[in-house]
Design an enzyme around this catalytic site. Sequence first.
Site, PDB file in Angstrom:
ATOM      1  N   CYS A  79     -37.281  65.354  18.830  1.00  0.00           N
ATOM      2  CA  CYS A  79     -37.825  66.412  17.965  1.00  0.00           C
ATOM      3  C   CYS A  79     -39.097  65.985  17.248  1.00  0.00           C
ATOM      4  O   CYS A  79     -40.110  66.686  17.299  1.00  0.00           O
ATOM      5  CB  CYS A  79     -36.762  66.892  16.972  1.00  0.00           C
ATOM      6  N   HIS A 114     -33.956  66.592  11.567  1.00  0.00           N
ATOM      7  CA  HIS A 114     -34.453  67.397  12.688  1.00  0.00           C
ATOM      8  C   HIS A 114     -35.690  68.155  12.240  1.00  0.00           C
ATOM      9  O   HIS A 114     -35.846  68.462  11.057  1.00  0.00           O
ATOM     10  CB  HIS A 114     -33.388  68.384  13.180  1.00  0.00           C
ATOM     11  N   HIS A 144     -38.994  73.510  19.438  1.00  0.00           N
ATOM     12  CA  HIS A 144     -38.417  72.204  19.100  1.00  0.00           C
ATOM     13  C   HIS A 144     -37.744  71.604  20.325  1.00  0.00           C
ATOM     14  O   HIS A 144     -37.483  72.288  21.327  1.00  0.00           O
ATOM     15  CB  HIS A 144     -37.425  72.326  17.940  1.00  0.00           C
TER      16      HIS A 144
END
Length: 351
Positions: free
Chosen positions: A267, A315, A327
């Site tokens: 990510c 994240h 993402h």
Amino acid sequence: MASHRRPAQPGLTQSVRVTVLSAAVATAAAGLAAPAGAAPGGPSGTAKGTGTVKSQVDRLYEQAEQATEKFNAAGERTDTLRQKVAQATDRVVRGQEQVNRMRRALGMIATAQYRNGAVDPAIQLLLSSDPDAYLERAATLDRVTGRQAEQLKALLEAQRTLRQERSEAVGVLAQLEDSRQAVEHHKREVEGKLATARRLLNSLPERDREAYARASRSGGDRSQGSLAGLPSLVGLSSRGAAAAMAARSAVGTPYAWGATGPGAFDCSGLMQWAYGRAGVGLPRTSQAQRNAGRHVSLSEAQPGDLVIYRNDASHVGMYVGNGQVVHAPYPGARVRYDPANMMPISSVTRP
């Protein structure tokens, strides 16, 4: 889902494939997969059991993502320490060369005096292995005058500096070893969590595995129709727009923890790569990326803003407009669009 990596180290930059766990991890997986005596796929393999497995997989992915962040941070620290070790080693080498030159020059003075029949006792200390102790006696310094005194003091200072540089180099090497071990520890932790998650997923019927793969992190099905409203970024000159265009171009690329592209991403690696394409350097981890710019509200978000998730910032996705982020979700998934509010948001950062 995960976070970031370092190109200078093949072991840290290349995609690490999920492997089959050892017997110990397999045992742990079995414990998670079959709570309270109800085996998945057995008589009680109902929707409730399937939901339990899915929640366990989600939790394992989250834990793996947190471990990946630690892995990326340790890898970044290891790279920094390697550079420090190289610099310290270079200083030690140059310092030793300087000391050697000084001792040779002062030794020539002693040699000349010897040939003339006598060596000044003070000159003898120039070749001593411990001139510091010798010089503590003021009487010795009284015998050294003029240019010889300056040369001697310069030599002693160079020797002190060299000892300090050597000590610092040893300390940095010890830190590097600690960091290297941390990298390995976090790597094993990530691989263990991911392998356990894969084992649990494999315990589900095929239709449930496919449904999980289609589902967003928020648990709902992704609506590709919502992507039609994404704004056009062509012609925009802002670095955020350039980064958003790069992120959108990566849609469909495989997720790989610790990867920074262009063939695979985790990510934060995707965020770092996308902004790199826009000429902007971002930190490696999502925790650091959270503070890599000005915080704005989600309602103010513009293409290129970083959407940081969870309180621990484990994240990150990139806002691309129309309530969507791009993402890298988790292993087995590819870079994709999902709703910006798919998970609890920690912050929205504009680099």
